[in-house]
Each structure stands twice: as C-alpha cells, then as structure tokens.
Motif scaffolding. Sequence first.
Motif, short mmCIF file in Angstrom:
data_model
loop_
_atom_site.label_atom_id
_atom_site.label_comp_id
_atom_site.label_asym_id
_atom_site.label_seq_id
_atom_site.Cartn_x
_atom_site.Cartn_y
_atom_site.Cartn_z
N UNK A 416 -9.17 -8.99 17.69
CA UNK A 416 -10.50 -9.23 17.17
C UNK A 416 -10.74 -8.34 15.94
N UNK A 417 -11.83 -8.60 15.21
CA UNK A 417 -12.15 -7.70 14.09
C UNK A 417 -12.25 -6.25 14.58
N UNK A 418 -11.80 -5.32 13.80
CA UNK A 418 -11.76 -3.93 14.27
C UNK A 418 -13.15 -3.41 14.64
N UNK A 419 -13.16 -2.53 15.67
CA UNK A 419 -14.42 -1.94 16.12
C UNK A 419 -15.05 -1.08 15.03
N UNK A 420 -14.24 -0.65 14.10
CA UNK A 420 -14.78 0.15 13.01
C UNK A 420 -15.78 -0.64 12.17
N UNK A 421 -15.66 -1.98 12.17
CA UNK A 421 -16.63 -2.80 11.45
C UNK A 421 -18.02 -2.67 12.04
N UNK A 422 -18.07 -2.53 13.37
CA UNK A 422 -19.38 -2.35 14.01
C UNK A 422 -19.99 -1.02 13.60
N UNK A 423 -19.17 0.01 13.52
CA UNK A 423 -19.67 1.31 13.08
C UNK A 423 -20.16 1.25 11.64
N UNK A 424 -19.41 0.54 10.78
CA UNK A 424 -19.85 0.40 9.39
C UNK A 424 -21.14 -0.39 9.30
N UNK A 425 -21.25 -1.43 10.09
CA UNK A 425 -22.49 -2.21 10.08
C UNK A 425 -23.67 -1.38 10.59
N UNK A 426 -23.40 -0.55 11.58
CA UNK A 426 -24.48 0.31 12.09
C UNK A 426 -24.93 1.30 11.03
N UNK A 427 -23.98 1.86 10.29
CA UNK A 427 -24.34 2.78 9.20
C UNK A 427 -25.15 2.06 8.13
N UNK A 428 -24.76 0.84 7.83
CA UNK A 428 -25.51 0.05 6.84
C UNK A 428 -26.91 -0.26 7.36
N UNK A 429 -27.00 -0.64 8.64
CA UNK A 429 -28.32 -0.90 9.24
C UNK A 429 -29.20 0.34 9.22
#
Length: 1600
Positions: A416-429
Amino acid sequence: MKATYIPSGDEMAKALSFLRQDCSKDEAWRSLVLKAIDHGVTIESKSALKDEEQPKFDPKRIEETKKFLLTALHKLDVRRDKDDDDDDEEMHDDNEGTHHEKARNVAEDIIVDALWLTGTMLQDSVKEMSSEEGVDITAARIIAPDDSSDDEVNGVREPHVQQQTNVFKKSYSALCKLTSELVLTAQGDSLPPLSFQKLLASLEPQHLKDSNIFTQQVFDLFIKKIRKLNTDMYYRQKKVNLMQEESEGYAKFMRMLIDIPMYVCQFQNETGQVQSAIVQDFDNIVETAKLNVVELIGTFDLDPNRCLDLTLDAMENTIRQIIHNLKTKKTGAASTVSIREVVSNAQDFALNMKSLMQILHLFPFHNISHLIGFKFASYSNGGCNQHNSIPETLYYLTAILATNGILSLSSLPPHLPPLNDIAKAHDAWKKMYQKKIRKMGVVSLNSAKKKEEEVDPDLQLVESMKHNPSIQIFETMLDLGTDFDSACKIFSSKPIDKDGSPSKHDMKKIHEIVVKCCCVNPSLGTKLCKILNDALKPLIKAKLSNIGSSLMKSDGDEDGEISSAPIVSFLLPTNWRSVVLEIDSEISLLELCQTIKHIMEPIISSGSMASDPKLYCNLCRLYRAMLLEAVPNAITSDGEVQLSDNEIDEEVFKFIERCLVGTLSLFPLNPAIASDLWSILSLFPCHLRYALYFSWRKHGLEKAALRSTIEPSKPLAHVESEVSTGISTKYLLKRMSKDNIKDMGRQVSKVAHNNPLVVFTLMLNQIESYDNLILMMVETFKFMSVLSLDVMGYCLLVSIGGEGEGRNKLQDDGVNAAQWLSSLETFTGAFYRRFASVELGGLLSYFTRRLHQGHTLELGVLQSLLKMTGGYGFVDSESTAILSEVQLEGRCGSLALRRETSDFGIVEKVNISSSRKLRASLQSNSSGIIFIILIAQLRSKVLYSSGKGSPNQIKLVGNLYDKCHRTLNILLSFLADGSQDDPAKPTEDGTIATFAKQMPHLDSLCTKFAVPYPDAWTICRPLIRASLFAEEDHHLYDASMPEYLEKFHPKSKEMEKSLSNMVNKDDWNHMSKPLFSCFYTYSIYDIGCPVDTYKNEIARVKREIDRLEIFQKGGKDALGMQASMASAAAAAGGTSREIRDATTFTKEHARELDRYKNTEKMLERDMDRQEKHSKHVLKILESARDTFFKDLPSGLDRSSRIFFTTCIYPRCLISPEDALYCARFIMLLHGLNTPGFSTMEIIDVIVNSVVGALYSITEDEAGCFGIFLNEMWKYVSQWRYDEEFFKNHVDGKNGSNSGYLSSDIEMGDESFVNHANYIKLYNKWHATLAAGFIGCIKSKEYMHNRTALIILTRTVDFFPSKSIIGEKLLSVLAPLQEDSNPMQDIKAMAQGYSSKIIIARNTGTWKEEDKKATKARKVQERKMQEAKKKNAEKQLKEMEKYMAETNKQLGDSSHDHDRRSNDRRDDRRHDRMPQSRSTPPPQATNNDRSNNRGHDSRSGYRDQRQDDRSGGRNQDQRLDRGRGDQRSKADNRGRQNDQRNDRSSIDGRWERAGQDAGRGKRARSPDDRGRDREKDVDSKRSRRDGSPPHRGGGRRSSRR
C-alpha cells in the motif's frame, strides 16, 4: 617444524568458564580453537625437508587436535548433565539449563566456523598458487605460527613454488582428515561428535566431499539442486500472459469457477435459506472442486498464483453482484452499500462465497496477501488522485478474507502507499489548520482585488488521504465489527503473525497513526464516536438506570449508526462477535479508562467529539456514577460529596483531564453539557479541580497555544474554539454599559459556557485596567453556570498570583500597590460577596503560603474579602488619623453602634450567606487561626527582613506594617463575632466555641509561636471577655460557663501561669500581676458606656423610621416628599414610569424600615447591657485597686515607668479603641484614687516618651498615639486652666503624689502637687512636647514629618495652648507649605494643620496668648482687609473706564440695531408677564431647582447653568426698566459687556456673588454653607434608600 602446540587444560577450563558465564565472551575460546586447528593441520616446513622429499602431515597431531576439541565439548555436556541432576534434587533457576545448552552450542559453532575459515583459505591459496604461481600472504599467515618472523613469511615468496603448493595441499588434506575424525570416527568413541547438521549448513560442498562426509553421488545431486534453485530464483519468469500462454487450462479453470454457483443453487430452497440436512453433500461438492483445481493446474502446468488471482476475482465479482442487488432494492438515492449490509444480505451467494474460500485454502495464504496488495498497488498507481479509483468491492473482499483468517492485515502495508504519506498529510493538515486559526480575528485592510488563488498542494495532499487504501481498509474493518486492535494492524510497519500481537512500542506507533488518520479524515473520527457510544450502552444501562436511562433514545439505531447487534452471516466465522469494542457491565473505572483511552485519543485530537454531544454527556454521567460507586462513603450526612486524593486513581484523573475537561471547548452555547462536567468536578476537592483547570490552560489560551511545546499538545479544534470565544468576548465587552448590562451579561454567559478560562481572563484584564467596570462585571456573573463561577475563582487566583514571577505588584514609585492589584482586590471582595457558593479554599491556601513566605502585598485581597464579603468594613478605617470624635465614641460601644457610626449612619448591605460562607471557610482546618498567627509574626518580618524582595523604602515598610495590623484587627473581629450564628444550631457549634477550640492558649502564642505578648493578649481578648460575660451571666441568670472558655478565664490556672513568662522578672518587682492582668483583660467597652452616642444614634434611627412610615402611609404628609422624589427622578432624565416608581413605597423601603426598627431595638438593648456591664466591671476594679501597687518588692520608684513601657505604650499603638482605653484606664485609676498610683508621674513619663516615639512609629501608630495623647492632654489642660476643677479632682489625691516624680522643678516640702507646682509641670511638659514636634517638622525624613503632623492635627483643640509655641509651629510649617516641596502629601497636611491651628488660635485655644500680640494681630488683619477692599475698588474703576472707552469707540452705528433689539425684548417680556403670574409646573420652577440642587449632583450642575442664564435675563429686565426706552449707545454696550461677562464667568464665585447682591440676595455665610453640607448628607441618604431629603428644604423653597 612450526612452533605450534595444543593449548593446555587450564587454558581450556578458563576459556570454557568465561563461555559459561557469558556466551558473548567467546574470544578466549575462539583463540584456543584456532591454535588447536593450526596445530593439527601444520606440516613440516621446507627447511626440515630435503629437496627430494615430499611434505606430509603428522597423524598424531590430528589426533591431539580432535581430542582437545571433543574433550571441551564433553566437559560442557557433563556440566549440563550435572545441572540437570541438581535440578531434580533442589530448585534452581529455570534458565540455568538453557544457559549451559547455549554455551555448548556457541562452543560448537566456533569450531565449525574455524573449520570453514581454514578450509576456505587453504582452497583459495591452492588455486592461486596453481594459476598465478604466487602465494597469498594472508593464507601464509593463517598457517604460519604466531611467533614466526617476517622473514619466514616473506620466505614463502621464494622460488620454491611447487614445493609450497604441495605444502598447502597436504595442509588441506590434514584439515579434511581432522573434519572426518571429528564427525565419523568420533561416533564410535566415548567423546561426543560434532553436529552433522551444522557441518552441512556451514562447510563448503567440496570440503564435505573431500572429508568423506558426502559421497560422489550425493555431491552431484546437491550441486544439481543448487543450480536449479539459482535458476528458479534469478531466471524463471513468474508472470504469465493469459491471452497467449496456456489459454485452454485457464479457460477450463474459469469455467469451473463459474459453474460452482450452479452446483450450489441445487442445495438452496426457494426462500434462499441453506438447508442444514445437505451440508455434507455441499462439502462433497467443495472437495470435488478442489480436486478439479489441482487436476487443472497439474495437467496444464498452470501458474498457481494466477489461478489464485482468478479465484479472488471471482469472489470480488460475487460481492459486486450482491451490491447490485441491494441497490436495486433500495428506493432512495443512496449510492453506497455498507459492508454490514453486504454481509447480512448475502444469503443467495453465501454458499458460493464459502466454496470459493475453501478453494483458497489450496494456495499459500501469504500469496493471497501479496495478490491483494498487488491489486491495491495497481489501482493506486493507475490514478491515486481520482475519487473512488479503488472499487469498494476490493475493500469488502479484503475485510471478509481478514475476518476469516485467510488474509493477514499486517502483510498488506508493504504493497500500500507508505505510512509516511499519512504523516505528511497530517503535517499539512496541521499547517493549514494553524494558518486558519492565525487568520481568525485579523482584519485585512488591503482593498486590492484578490487574484485567483492557486490550488494549495497541502490541501490536495489532505484531500487525497480521504481515499487512502490503508484508511479505507481500517474503516471497512470497523464497519464489519472487527476488534479495534486487530483493525489497527493495517497500520503496522512490521509483519505480525496471525495469532500474534505487536509490541507496546509498535502499538504506540500504530495508535499515533490512527490519531493522524482521524485528523485528515473526519469521517473516521465520527465513526469512532458511534462505536464508543454503542460500546458504552450496556454499561450505561447498568450504572445509570435511575439517572439518565429515561433521557436516552430507544434501542433503535440512528440512521447510519453502527449497530451493536451481532451479524448473522455465512460469510463470517461462526464465532464472530462483530463487536469493535466490548465493555463488560461489571468493569471497574480504572479498567474502563484503560480500555477506551486508545479510541478516545483520536476522537479528542481530531475534534470529532463535537459531532456527538450525546457521547460526552454519557461519559460524564457514567464517570460520576462509577466514582460514587467506587467510594460509597463519599456522601456525608449533609449530602455533600467529598473525595480525597487517595480515592481517585491517577490514570482516571488523567483521563478526565485529557478527555473531558478540555473537550468542553467543543460545545458552544450548551449549559447542559457544562452542568454534566460540573457533576464530576464537584466531587473533587478544590486543589484537584484547580489542577484540572491548570492543565486546561497550561498550553496557553487562544493563539498562544499554537506556540506551546508541551506534549501532548492542545488539539487544534480546541484552540479554534478558544479563539472564536475570545473574539466574541471582546466584541461584547466593548459594547457593555450600565444600560445594557442584562442583555450583554446573558450574551457573555452564553459565550463562557464552553471556554470560561478565555472569557474570564479577558474580563479580568479589563478590570485590571479599568476599575470602574468592577460592579458592572460582577453583575454579569449572575447569569453564569456553576462551573463558570468555579473557574472564575481559579482565574482570579491566577491573576492575583501575578501569572508568574514577572509581574510587579508595586507601582513605579516602589511604595503603593500596582493598579491591577488594587482593582483585583476590590473585585475579589465584590465577587465573593455576590456569589457565596464559590469555593474560597484555593484563595485562602494561596494566602497561607504567601504569608508563610513573608509576603504582605496580597493582604489587601484578604482585607477586601473581610470588609466586602464578610461585611466588616466598619471595623477598619483607612487611616486612624481621620477618625472623628463620633466614630471614636462609636467604637467604645457595641457592634451595632460601631456599624451605625462608622460611616455617619450609612450602613453597607451585608450578604449574610456570603459572610457565613467566608467564616466557615476560615474556620475549616483552622485557616483563620493560622492567618492570625502568621500576620502577627509577619509584622516583625516586615521590619527586620532584608532578603530578596523585602521592602527597602521606609514609607513602604510603614504601610505594610500598618496593613498587617489593620488586617489582624479586622480578621480577629470577624472570627470572634457570633451575631450571625444560626439560632437553630447548638452553642457548642457557634462562632465563639469554634474560635475557642481552635485558638492556642495565651502562653503557647507567646512561647511556641513567638507572638509578642501585647498581640497575644489582643488575639485572646475576645475569648477572655467571653469568659467574663459567661461568669457575669452565671451570677445574673445562673448559667454555667462552657468548658471551652474555662482556660481563658483570667483567674484560671493556665492564665496565671502564663503571666510569668511575658515580662522580665525584674519588671515584676515594680508591677503587680493583678494590675497587668486587669489592664490587658478589659477593653474600652468594659470600662465605660457612651450613653450620649447611643442616644444620638437612637434618635437618628427614630427619625428615619418616622420618615419611612410617613412615606409608607402616603397622604398629604407625604406629598412634599413625593414631589421632591419625582423632581429628582425627572432631573436625572428618568422616564414617566421611572418617575412613578420613584414615588412608590417598594419592598426595598420596607426592608429598610425593618432594618431601622431592628437597629433601634438592638441599640437600646446594647446600651442597657453595656451600662450594667461597665458598672459591674467598675465595681471589680474598685475592689481590686488596693492590690495593684501593693507589696511590690522594689517599691514604687519605677512602677509608673514599668507600667507605661509594659502596658500603656505597647497597647495604645494597637488600635484607636486601645488608645482610648489606655488613656481612660489611667484616668480611671486616678478617679479610683488607687493607692501607690501617681498620675503626675505617669504623665511625666508619657511626655518624655513622646519625643522618642515620634521618630519610630508608623502612620497608624501615630494616629493611635495622637488619640491617646489628645485624650490625656484634655484632662492635663483642664487641670492647668481650671483651678477649681483641679482642686476637686486632683489636689490631695494619690494621683497628685510627687514622691517619685523625676523633675528638676522645686516642689517644696509638700508630698502632693498643688496647683502652682502643677503649672510649672505643665509648662515643662508643654515645652517638651513642642520641642519634639518642632524637631520632627524640621527633619528631612518623610516619616518624621508625617507622624508629627498626624499627632498635632489630632491634638489641635488642646495643644498648643501657648502663643509662643503656636507661632513657632506656624513658622516651621511655612517651608513645608511652599510649592517647591516635592512631598505633596506633606504639603497638604501642613496646609491643613496650619488652617486648623489658626482657627484654634482665633477661637481661644491659645489661652496664654499675650494681649499686645493679640491686639497687633488684629490690627494687621484689619489692614489686610482694607487693602483688599481698596484693591477691589481700584479694579472696578478700571473696568468701568475700559467699558466707557470701548463704547465710545464703537460710535452710533449700532443705535438703530439696539433700539430694534430692545423693542423685541420688550415684546417678549410682555408676552411672558401673564405666564409668570400663573402657577408654573413643579419641574420648571426655580424653587424645585433649588431643592434638586442638593439631591443630585448631575441635576445640580444642570440647574446651576439654568439659574445663571435666568439670572442674566432678569438683570437685562432690570436694566431696561431703570433706563427706559431711550438708552444711549454706551449704556447698551455696557449691558452687552455685562452679559458677556456673566456668560464667561459662570464658574466664577465672585461674579455670581455680585449678581446675587444686585438681585437683592443675601451673601452666603459659613452657616449657610454648613446647612448646605447637611442637605448634601441628606441627599446622599435619599439616593441610597430612595427617600427624599430633609423636608425643611422643601418648605423653605415653597415659602420663597
């Protein structure tokens, strides 16, 4: 031969010992193994061989090496077996055997590694020597001994290549022989062989073959398998093209998958339900299908992974058909079908799906995970930014397979897409959210047209997370009812076994990812709220059956809510519970917190709780019920709930702090939710509640929270709510006024429901800056909730504490308290007076700590509480120097008399409930007694403290010292007052009883707590007097003395014992204990009764009663009163309704009338009681007077001086009452003709002590000492100038004894002072006092000037009485009155005293003034008056001359204009004449204006302007009548100038006086001004109680 050797047995034992202790310490054993193998494989060197000889190895060496290695392993085995035997006999550590086994394995591994290393190096060396004819130096060093020299090693490179090659070959043969011996030959010996499996796993295949472990056939087969494995690994093509390769086999396989539903349908009835009787036949069909799959794969050599993929596609297609059928059945516009609906309505396809899942068991499950992951990766790569790019059927298939145990969720994240993408999205949010919050409340002044904004990449990233496969799978698993922790495995970064669980560290990371997912995907947080709501239903039903069950909804689920009912479906396992979070109804509170904390954290951090207020309310009610259930004894007999710190678990407290308190910010305008939270917080003690409030604001409020670095950080949703609340609060506060206080107060209370900290912090900031907002702000709190009021108490404590150490509590001058602190002092008293239910414990605890640390600046807050909340403002005076005679006499009476005379009859209203609550708070835990002792100790600290933060200015030191003493007096009076006790309660629980039980004994105060004995007596005197009253009641009414007062009776053993330690032993030789005890026992109340003051107040109260009764009855008698009240209301700008209400007798007037009646009865009763009591005390003193100075060991030579220093002086500085008491006690001893008491001597001591006291006392002490000196000098002066009075009261009495009078004046042989000698003494005393006062006034020290002026101002009526001294005082006062004096307060005091002393001189206080000086002074005053008169006449002539010249210059040009103006004026006057004869309306008459002038300041100023204008018009009329119609231009111009002068001098008194004189009005005399002041006092009273002023003014105005 090489110098090699076999290691010794000791070296072996030592190395094995290290290995047994710690398996990681294998260096010694490894070194021995290498040496042993080196010894076994070493052959004879070239120097030992002849040229024709071939190298050979020694079999003996191989045997020695084998024996050494196997013996070591044998020893380890023997040790292990011994330990096993010991374990049978006695208990040992369970890991002991495992440790020895591990040591044996490590030793064996080292041997195998050494064999592999040696063999590899020898094989490589042989190959290199054969191909390159060179020798590897490394290989040579391995074979060479450790002690060989470089020459020997380098000798390998000599040209004997062939011989060296033979050496390596023979060494390799020796190694193979050794390997064979260690495995094969050793099997027949007693020694254990090496592990055959370890040799197979480690040694090279050629080495195994050469050692005869492998045969040639086995060796060839092994090499073949290795080659095939490498070929499959690196060259085999795994992907198969279905369109080109083996199409027939795949076609048959697909056909078989399609035909399975046809076979299954034969076993279903018409209703679609599966028949249980033919399940066995279904199993047979499934087994047949499995065999067909195997046959097809084997026959056509199909790729199993491809077949598995086709099977998954078939299952996904089946799910798609189920969804299609459900959508066709739905009538609405719903476009999605949840997985619960799919699973629950899959009866028609259940057996089909079951059969396909059985086929999946033919394939490895880990391949299923890979294929599912490849599908997600394929869809994501095809269009990850397109909505719904991944079909929902794939999510549903994944969830079904995971619930059936076929698929492991932890194996999907790599695909699946890397979990790091969720962390980056959270930082952007987070970045976007913070940016949005920072923009809130910011007004942009840029009017330029905004350009079309580009798409924000952060927004795109956040939006893409709504379709993230990991998050969607997680949501699907939750919808299906998967356990929360099991569903969280989709976010695991490491593979997890099917039955395994991640570690705590990994689980923590997983929960953090879930939190981030809820932030970027709000729907997930809402789903978690619904899940938690359903999980809590059984517990709520069990715990809240009698509280909130009726308020809950029925069992029917809301639309879209996740049902808690289990799912019945054949697609799920038979034991599937479909419960995401299961909570037992018998769970404890601590277990509940541990169970739901992981699901609550995402809800809190994302702010999703705002969407489900029902969940928040349920949690609050549930926690309250479980707290009370956990502590059944928490409810007291009074119905109050009390929880101690030990009864609240720390984890429960942290849960409430994190999940409940701060989350209140998410529910604006909802007082019910605030009440639910308060139902929990009210169970906690004050310090725990304040700890929760501190955690609420520790990150900062509003935008300041964005800069906080405290973890965990405050959720951004909470910050946004706080910023929004702050903006609304600022908007409301800007528009708040007295006119709209009710409406704005309600609006502020609504805003404060969810964020009280923000609202109250802003309000307190406003109060600190503008103290005129205090009463208005207090009024707004009546609309607040109970939680808001409690938070207000915390905010007030934080503000008073200065919010840290950076706030200065002093002004820039370093003397006065800061403006913000003064405002908070006033607000604190007003707030707690208005709201009695607010907790006071936190504020009192703060004061206790501050006082213990030696800080006094916060005493003003305690004073404000006592004066405003407790209603004891009448006890205190801002300064003892400004007390009037009426106030001083009032302090000699009862509490009611003090209250009535403290402010000239103006009595502040007291909130009885607030006063009782404050007293109860001070009585709890003996807080009041602690305050009293700390304040008494603090006075010395203020004077002598020199540490950091100590006051360094003498004025500040004096102010703090006086503040301590004033606070002590107020607090003592408040705690000892039992007038507000509830009559229903027993006497043992009253105020006096509680005060006596908590108060330490007099001796303990002096010795244990180091309180000075005068203060200790002051503290205990209320209890001492209470015991005397009890004794008096015992004689009068036969009442017994309570036990708690017995130890405070002056004749008790404890009191008599405590006297010895108070005064030095030498002083007891000059003073008796009865005198000391009597002096400190009684107060001013006991030795006299102010009958005149009582009668005056009673008469005043009766007048007020008559006035209110007349107003109540109405009729003709009340017409004048009502007219005055109506005029006052109209002048104030009131409406018709307000005017009508002002003339009506209201409930407020009725309460005021009742208060006056009760006050009258109370004053009469108190006067009668005090008269009787004072007579009783006088009898006691008269009977005891003979013991005061009797049988003194050292005689009477120093008795007066000791009596003054130990009794009079310390006590007269304590309070004004004590100062009066000291003076009157001296005169009482004189009047009783006390034997041994010399009044002359004590006066002489007092006068001599004044000079020293002036330089060492504070302002309040100077005021008290002035009262004492004034009271004494009244009698001293009367004795001097009234010889007859002296003869009657002094001459020949014990008080006039001059035996021990220390004076250089000749008294003659008489033992008593006659009047002539007394005049000499008086002159000496007068001069001594004058010298002391003049010295202080001349001093450059501020406090010396101030204390002298305070005492002189108090004694101005009696001192000075000599003109010489008076003139000297006036002369030394002149420099202080100059404008150059920088001390403005000293300048004002000097001017005031100078005026008073001049008045005293003119009224005859200077009784010894010289006649010539008096005559010269009067002549001088007459000359000054004549000079003033001439100057005024001169100015008048100059003004007339100037007016004439001005009129002459103007000429005749304005004559016609003036005549026309005069004609118009005559016409207007003619028109007004009839109206002037008629009766004008009341509100328009000048008479009423004159009445209103004394009632209201605003109307008075308005009427003054009207009178000035009317006065100008009347003057014009008189001028017109006097001069006629034919006026000259000069006269007209002069009249116009007069008008301009009149208008420009409205505020000038001289011009108004001239106008009044011209109109025939009488000039205002001092008596008139006095009457005006009386009317002002009456008007103040009328404004306070709504009554009209004195009626006499109305009658006089009507007569005029």
